[in-house]
Design a protein around this motif. Structure first.
Motif, PDB file in Angstrom:
ATOM      1  N   UNK A   1       0.847  -1.200   0.000  1.00  0.00           N
ATOM      2  CA  UNK A   1       0.000   0.000   0.000  1.00  0.00           C
ATOM      3  C   UNK A   1       0.879   1.246   0.000  1.00  0.00           C
ATOM      4  N   UNK A   2       0.361   2.337  -0.519  1.00  0.00           N
ATOM      5  CA  UNK A   2       1.127   3.580  -0.621  1.00  0.00           C
ATOM      6  C   UNK A   2       1.458   4.166   0.747  1.00  0.00           C
ATOM      7  N   UNK A   3       0.536   4.066   1.694  1.00  0.00           N
ATOM      8  CA  UNK A   3       0.748   4.636   3.027  1.00  0.00           C
ATOM      9  C   UNK A   3       1.280   3.567   3.966  1.00  0.00           C
ATOM     10  N   UNK A   4       2.303   3.915   4.733  1.00  0.00           N
ATOM     11  CA  UNK A   4       2.915   3.003   5.699  1.00  0.00           C
ATOM     12  C   UNK A   4       2.229   3.178   7.049  1.00  0.00           C
ATOM     13  N   UNK A   5       1.640   2.110   7.552  1.00  0.00           N
ATOM     14  CA  UNK A   5       0.967   2.112   8.852  1.00  0.00           C
ATOM     15  C   UNK A   5       1.832   1.335   9.831  1.00  0.00           C
ATOM     16  N   UNK A   6       2.711   2.046  10.541  1.00  0.00           N
ATOM     17  CA  UNK A   6       3.670   1.402  11.443  1.00  0.00           C
ATOM     18  C   UNK A   6       2.975   0.587  12.527  1.00  0.00           C
ATOM     19  N   UNK A   7       1.862   1.066  13.045  1.00  0.00           N
ATOM     20  CA  UNK A   7       1.141   0.332  14.090  1.00  0.00           C
ATOM     21  C   UNK A   7       0.601  -0.996  13.553  1.00  0.00           C
ATOM     22  N   UNK A   8       0.117  -0.998  12.324  1.00  0.00           N
ATOM     23  CA  UNK A   8      -0.393  -2.241  11.725  1.00  0.00           C
ATOM     24  C   UNK A   8       0.750  -3.213  11.437  1.00  0.00           C
ATOM     25  N   UNK A   9       1.902  -2.708  10.999  1.00  0.00           N
ATOM     26  CA  UNK A   9       3.066  -3.562  10.777  1.00  0.00           C
ATOM     27  C   UNK A   9       3.512  -4.165  12.101  1.00  0.00           C
ATOM     28  N   UNK A  10       3.563  -3.334  13.137  1.00  0.00           N
ATOM     29  CA  UNK A  10       3.955  -3.832  14.458  1.00  0.00           C
ATOM     30  C   UNK A  10       2.969  -4.882  14.960  1.00  0.00           C
ATOM     31  N   UNK A  11       1.695  -4.721  14.693  1.00  0.00           N
ATOM     32  CA  UNK A  11       0.694  -5.720  15.099  1.00  0.00           C
ATOM     33  C   UNK A  11       0.977  -7.060  14.421  1.00  0.00           C
ATOM     34  N   UNK A  12       1.417  -7.033  13.161  1.00  0.00           N
ATOM     35  CA  UNK A  12       1.761  -8.271  12.469  1.00  0.00           C
ATOM     36  C   UNK A  12       2.989  -8.928  13.091  1.00  0.00           C
ATOM     37  N   UNK A  13       3.947  -8.119  13.506  1.00  0.00           N
ATOM     38  CA  UNK A  13       5.150  -8.643  14.164  1.00  0.00           C
ATOM     39  C   UNK A  13       4.757  -9.318  15.478  1.00  0.00           C
ATOM     40  N   UNK A  14       3.894  -8.672  16.249  1.00  0.00           N
ATOM     41  CA  UNK A  14       3.441  -9.262  17.528  1.00  0.00           C
ATOM     42  C   UNK A  14       2.705 -10.571  17.276  1.00  0.00           C
ATOM     43  N   UNK A  15       1.917 -10.618  16.206  1.00  0.00           N
ATOM     44  CA  UNK A  15       1.228 -11.861  15.855  1.00  0.00           C
ATOM     45  C   UNK A  15       2.258 -12.963  15.559  1.00  0.00           C
ATOM     46  N   UNK A  16       3.290 -12.610  14.791  1.00  0.00           N
ATOM     47  CA  UNK A  16       4.335 -13.583  14.449  1.00  0.00           C
ATOM     48  C   UNK A  16       5.042 -14.096  15.702  1.00  0.00           C
ATOM     49  N   UNK A  17       5.205 -13.236  16.697  1.00  0.00           N
ATOM     50  CA  UNK A  17       5.903 -13.604  17.929  1.00  0.00           C
ATOM     51  C   UNK A  17       5.007 -14.326  18.930  1.00  0.00           C
ATOM     52  N   UNK A  18       3.714 -14.314  18.696  1.00  0.00           N
ATOM     53  CA  UNK A  18       2.753 -14.795  19.703  1.00  0.00           C
ATOM     54  C   UNK A  18       2.673 -16.310  19.844  1.00  0.00           C
ATOM     55  N   UNK A  19       3.122 -17.029  18.841  1.00  0.00           N
ATOM     56  CA  UNK A  19       2.959 -18.476  18.880  1.00  0.00           C
ATOM     57  C   UNK A  19       1.569 -18.937  18.470  1.00  0.00           C
ATOM     58  N   UNK A  20       0.768 -18.035  17.946  1.00  0.00           N
ATOM     59  CA  UNK A  20      -0.584 -18.366  17.494  1.00  0.00           C
ATOM     60  C   UNK A  20      -0.507 -19.453  16.413  1.00  0.00           C
ATOM     61  N   UNK A  21      -1.193 -20.580  16.615  1.00  0.00           N
ATOM     62  CA  UNK A  21      -1.134 -21.645  15.608  1.00  0.00           C
ATOM     63  C   UNK A  21      -1.742 -21.239  14.260  1.00  0.00           C
ATOM     64  N   UNK A  22      -2.535 -20.179  14.234  1.00  0.00           N
ATOM     65  CA  UNK A  22      -3.120 -19.707  12.973  1.00  0.00           C
ATOM     66  C   UNK A  22      -2.130 -18.870  12.159  1.00  0.00           C
ATOM     67  N   UNK A  23      -0.976 -18.512  12.754  1.00  0.00           N
ATOM     68  CA  UNK A  23       0.008 -17.683  12.064  1.00  0.00           C
ATOM     69  C   UNK A  23       0.599 -18.422  10.864  1.00  0.00           C
ATOM     70  N   UNK A  24       0.792 -17.669   9.776  1.00  0.00           N
ATOM     71  CA  UNK A  24       1.579 -18.159   8.644  1.00  0.00           C
ATOM     72  C   UNK A  24       2.357 -16.977   8.074  1.00  0.00           C
TER      73      UNK A  24
END
Length: 133
Positions: free
Chosen positions: A69-92
């Motif tokens: 996307x043209x606009x960078x949403x740092x908070x949304x990117x950080x939310x994805x990083x937290x998801x990746x770190x969470x151990x959520x079995x739904x993560x890919x």
């Protein structure tokens, strides 16, 4: 480039996309092999692995995440990083990449000596994530 190094890089890339190894394990394998970092470029659909002597290996990404996307949403990117770190079995990694590019992430640079990842947008806005301690 040494064929064994290329095999390690390719194995790590495949494991990321298959979800068979996490970030810490992949970083450990790459450091042990002698790499100093890597970059994921969603715009080119490529991942580049770097050695300290200036050599590099470039591989196509197995899955294309889509246009950043043209606009960078740092908070949304950080939310994805937290998801990746969470151990959520739904993560890919594929879902992470789709959501990150939708949030304007055009790519990221991983530095092993710097112990950080720099996520960047199309207009060079950044989110810096330090490696967990």
């Amino acid at each position: 480039m040494d064929a064994a190094l290329a095999a390690v890089a390719q194995q790590c890339l495949a494991a990321t996309h298959a979800g068979s190894l996490g970030f810490a394990a992949i970083v450990g394998m790459l450091i042990e092999a002698g790499f100093e970092g890597y970059a994921v470029d969603y715009r080119r659909g490529a991942q580049t692995f770097y050695l300290p002597d200036g050599q590099w290996l470039d591989f196509p990404l197995p899955d294309q995440a889509g246009l950043a996307a043209a606009a960078f949403d740092a908070a949304a990117v950080e939310a994805q990083i937290r998801w990746a770190q969470s151990g959520d079995p739904a993560y890919s990694y594929q879902a992470f990449s789709r959501h990150a590019t939708a949030a304007g992430c055009a790519g990221y640079l991983v530095s092993f000596p710097g112990r950080r990842v720099v996520y960047y947008g199309r207009t060079s806005e950044v989110h810096i994530e330090l490696f967990p301690q």
